[in-house]
Design an enzyme around this catalytic site. Structure first.
Site, PDB file in Angstrom:
ATOM      1  NE  ARG A 265      -4.172   1.657   0.767  1.00  0.00           N
ATOM      2  CZ  ARG A 265      -5.121   1.964  -0.108  1.00  0.00           C
ATOM      3  NH1 ARG A 265      -5.055   1.532  -1.350  1.00  0.00           N
ATOM      4  NH2 ARG A 265      -6.152   2.678   0.259  1.00  0.00           N
TER       5      ARG A 265
ATOM      6  CB  THR B 199      -8.951  -0.956  -8.594  1.00  0.00           C
ATOM      7  OG1 THR B 199      -8.798   0.271  -7.916  1.00  0.00           O
ATOM      8  CG2 THR B 199      -8.273  -2.042  -7.769  1.00  0.00           C
TER       9      THR B 199
ATOM     10  CB  THR C   8      -5.730   0.364  -6.804  1.00  0.00           C
ATOM     11  OG1 THR C   8      -6.600   1.416  -7.205  1.00  0.00           O
ATOM     12  CG2 THR C   8      -5.149   0.666  -5.440  1.00  0.00           C
TER      13      THR C   8
ATOM     14  CG  ASN D  90      -8.252   5.881  -5.248  1.00  0.00           C
ATOM     15  OD1 ASN D  90      -9.101   4.986  -5.157  1.00  0.00           O
ATOM     16  ND2 ASN D  90      -8.416   7.057  -4.671  1.00  0.00           N
TER      17      ASN D  90
ATOM     18  CG  ASP E 263      -8.540   4.890  -0.847  1.00  0.00           C
ATOM     19  OD1 ASP E 263      -9.679   5.229  -1.233  1.00  0.00           O
ATOM     20  OD2 ASP E 263      -7.860   4.030  -1.440  1.00  0.00           O
TER      21      ASP E 263
ATOM     22  CB  SER F  29      -7.153  -0.480   1.037  1.00  0.00           C
ATOM     23  OG  SER F  29      -7.517  -1.127  -0.152  1.00  0.00           O
ATOM     24  CB  SER F  30     -12.463  -1.271  -0.180  1.00  0.00           C
ATOM     25  OG  SER F  30     -12.942  -0.129   0.469  1.00  0.00           O
TER      26      SER F  30
ATOM     27  N   GLY G  54     -13.424  -1.925  -7.447  1.00  0.00           N
ATOM     28  CA  GLY G  54     -14.756  -1.352  -7.182  1.00  0.00           C
ATOM     29  C   GLY G  54     -14.842  -0.517  -5.920  1.00  0.00           C
ATOM     30  N   GLY G  55     -13.700  -0.089  -5.371  1.00  0.00           N
ATOM     31  CA  GLY G  55     -13.732   0.754  -4.173  1.00  0.00           C
ATOM     32  C   GLY G  55     -14.497   0.047  -3.058  1.00  0.00           C
TER      33      GLY G  55
HETATM   34  O1  DON Z   1      -7.877   0.820  -1.899  1.00  0.00           O
HETATM   35  C1  DON Z   1      -9.035   1.102  -2.178  1.00  0.00           C
HETATM   36  O2  DON Z   1      -9.986   0.726  -1.533  1.00  0.00           O
HETATM   37  C2  DON Z   1      -9.300   1.939  -3.402  1.00  0.00           C
HETATM   38  N1  DON Z   1      -8.178   2.789  -3.670  1.00  0.00           N
HETATM   39  C3  DON Z   1      -9.641   1.045  -4.527  1.00  0.00           C
HETATM   40  C4  DON Z   1     -10.153   1.808  -5.705  1.00  0.00           C
HETATM   41  C5  DON Z   1     -10.957   0.991  -6.602  1.00  0.00           C
HETATM   42  O3  DON Z   1     -11.191  -0.172  -6.400  1.00  0.00           O
HETATM   43  C6  DON Z   1     -11.533   1.655  -7.772  1.00  0.00           C
HETATM   44  N2  DON Z   1     -12.185   0.673  -8.609  1.00  0.00           N
HETATM   45  N3  DON Z   1     -13.101   0.654  -9.267  1.00  0.00           N
END
Ligand code: DON
Length: 536
Positions: free
Chosen positions: A73, A346, A364, A366, A388, A417-418, A437-438
């Site tokens: 990360r 991502t 990612t 982001n 984030d 993060s997710s 997908g955040g």
């Molecule tokens: O780490 C995270 O949770 C985000 N930066 C991830 C971003 C993400 O999955 C965007 N995707 N569609």
């Protein structure tokens, strides 16, 4: 559906998957394959991941059962100050976490390639990076997805000349088939292959990164880069019914949420996540997990986070007791205009080899095309992972996530993060899964695990295809994919008191592999949404 063999690779791009198979053919293992896949994704999906980003890698070594999370990360630079992102009255500084130099955190992606290759691979890094270098140097024809995403971000890219120069065709979004050439990125990858971390985190590349970020308003120092380290952490492991789940811990909130949700759901009889009766339970579990995320989670190297307790069976039992099978609970949160949901990207890769080594890695930069900052001469597009962090308790981020002090910005800290790369192991075999997908990564992986465990036979294609719903405590609504759920299904949830909203487009790009214990055969499935230009 891919042919069944003894190894399988699922990724978001055929060139990346092919590079992984090439490594296996040369005698490389799943770790070499994953490094090759990740490096090619960095070249062919520049909007999603890359050397300027970070990621979380989950590894399983078959020889001794060793399992580890490689935390790559990004970290906040040492010079960071909260005032750069939020003014005295708690108002966010527009764009500070999403665009330009203040948005970019110190990348972990290159160090992950070096670490995974050096510690777990059988081939040299120069060898595993070769396909990525080739595609960067000689170019590749962009697909419809690239064309569509570049079009979506055309103005954003135009505002960043270095990025526009590389990713646009004469300052306009290219048409599918246009050849994207990245000679400078090829040279940077080559240096990384030859010199390891020094090739990126010191010397010319590092100096150029610092200069570009600071020209774009950031506060990076060379020591931020030379001091960057990946961290090996013990993954989170728990049981759900007969299955052993191995997933990520902090700085991702995803694994903890997965543990909480599944252990809460275990308190109820059968769970068919597709039935409205049980979708209600899934939503209630998500509501509780996301509430805890906002209240407690952040980088555990900076403040004490009670991870063990939050992910424990005892706590899940206690929380599950507050779920009413007949009615929705209310999420109480301070209302403030939520930020517009960011256009996001991502990527995820899943690999299993003949020996049973496994990799699940979510990578990612982001949001789409990250911070927009490309360091001159390097071809490296930097992330906007600073978004984030929680800049203020009242200010949700691009995924409408709220948080608290545990996820506040601080020098050297990793933003929450997710990302949820995950292994599921039961008597049938091993599922390796993850998605972009955040915040919606968490519900995607949760549904995939439930679909896998509760279906009588393993149908990987069905798992990645299944329609998705999501809840994240705040905003208090069940978000569903368009055309995913019949009116009756929605009505049943509404009757329990849920607000059901249809998202504008489908989400996620899940990548899954499964290796059977009975036959040793492996299969891969890629989310068809990945080819669907309307979803991202
Ligand atoms: O780490 C995270 O949770 C985000 N930066 C991830 C971003 C993400 O999955 C965007 N995707 N569609």
């Amino acid at each position: 559906m891919a042919q069944e063999k003894d190894a399988a690779i699922a990724s978001a791009h055929p060139l990346a998957t092919a590079a992984g198979h090439e490594m296996l053919k040369r005698g490389g293992n799943a770790f070499d394959a994953a490094v090759a896949v990740a490096a090619v994704l960095a070249v062919v999906e520049p909007y999603a991941s890359g050397l300027g980003g970070g990621g979380l890698w989950l590894l399983h070594r078959a020889a001794d059962g060793h399992e580890v999370m490689v935390d790559a990360r990004e970290t906040a630079p040492a010079g960071v100050k909260r005032e750069m992102y939020v003014d005295g009255s708690g108002k966010p500084v527009r764009g500070a976490t999403t665009q330009g130099g203040t948005a970019a955190a110190i990348p972990g992606a290159p160090a992950a390639l070096v670490h995974v290759s050096g510690n777990y691979g059988a081939l040299s890094l120069a060898e595993t990076l070769a396909p990525a270098i080739h595609h960067a140097r000689h170019g590749f024809p962009v697909d419809e997805r690239y064309a569509r995403l570049a079009e979506l971000r055309e103005r954003y890219l135009q505002a960043h000349p270095e990025a526009a120069h590389i990713f646009l065709d004469e300052r306009r979004a290219p048409r599918p088939g246009w050849r994207l050439r990245q000679a400078e990125l090829a040279a940077t990858l080559e240096r990384l292959g030859k010199e390891g971390n020094r090739g990126f985190y010191a010397g010319d590349v590092a100096e150029s990164l610092v200069a570009a970020v600071n020209r774009a308003g950031g506060v990076w120092q060379l020591s931020d880069l030379t001091g960057y380290r990946v961290v090996e952490r013990a993954p989170l492991r728990f049981q759900y019914r007969e299955a052993i789940i191995t997933t990520v811990t902090l700085p991702s909130a995803g694994g903890i949420a997965l543990a909480q949700c599944l252990q809460m759901l275990e308190r109820f009889e059968t769970v068919d996540p597709r039935s409205p009766r049980d979708a209600h339970l899934v939503v209630e579990a998500l509501r509780r997990a996301f509430r805890d995320r906002a209240a407690y989670l952040g980088d555990a190297d900076f403040s004490a986070v009670p991870v063990e307790r939050l992910a424990s069976r005892a706590y899940a039992t206690q929380r599950a007791a507050t779920i009413d099978p007949a009615a929705a609970t209310r999420s109480e949160a301070p209302e403030r205009e939520p930020a517009a949901a960011g256009s996001a990207n991502t990527t995820h890769l899943s690999v299993v080899d003949a020996a049973g080594n496994r990799v699940a890695a979510t990578l990612t930069i982001n949001l789409l095309f990250g911070s927009g900052v490309v360091a001159r001469g390097t071809g490296v597009l930097l992330n906007n992972e600073m978004d984030d962090f929680t800049v203020h308790a009242d200010v949700p981020n691009s995924f409408r996530l709220r948080g608290g002090e545990a996820n506040a910005i601080a020098p050297g800290k990793r933003p929450l993060s997710s990302m949820t790369p995950t292994f599921v192991e039961d008597s049938r075999g091993v599922l390796v899964v993850g998605a972009p997908g955040g915040s919606r990564i968490v519900s995607q992986v949760l549904l995939a695990v439930l679909d896998y465990i509760h279906a009588p036979a393993v149908d990987l294609a069905a798992i990645v295809l299944a329609p998705r719903y999501h809840h994240q405590w705040w905003p208090d609504r069940v978000e569903v994919e368009p055309d995913g759920f019949p009116a009756q299904w929605r009505a049943a949830l509404e009757a329990k008191g849920h607000r059901v909203e249809t998202g504008k487009r489908r989400w996620g790009n899940m990548q899954a592999v499964f290796k059977s214990k009975q036959t040793g055969l492996a299969q891969a499935a890629s989310d068809p949404r990945g080819a669907d230009v309307g979803s991202f």
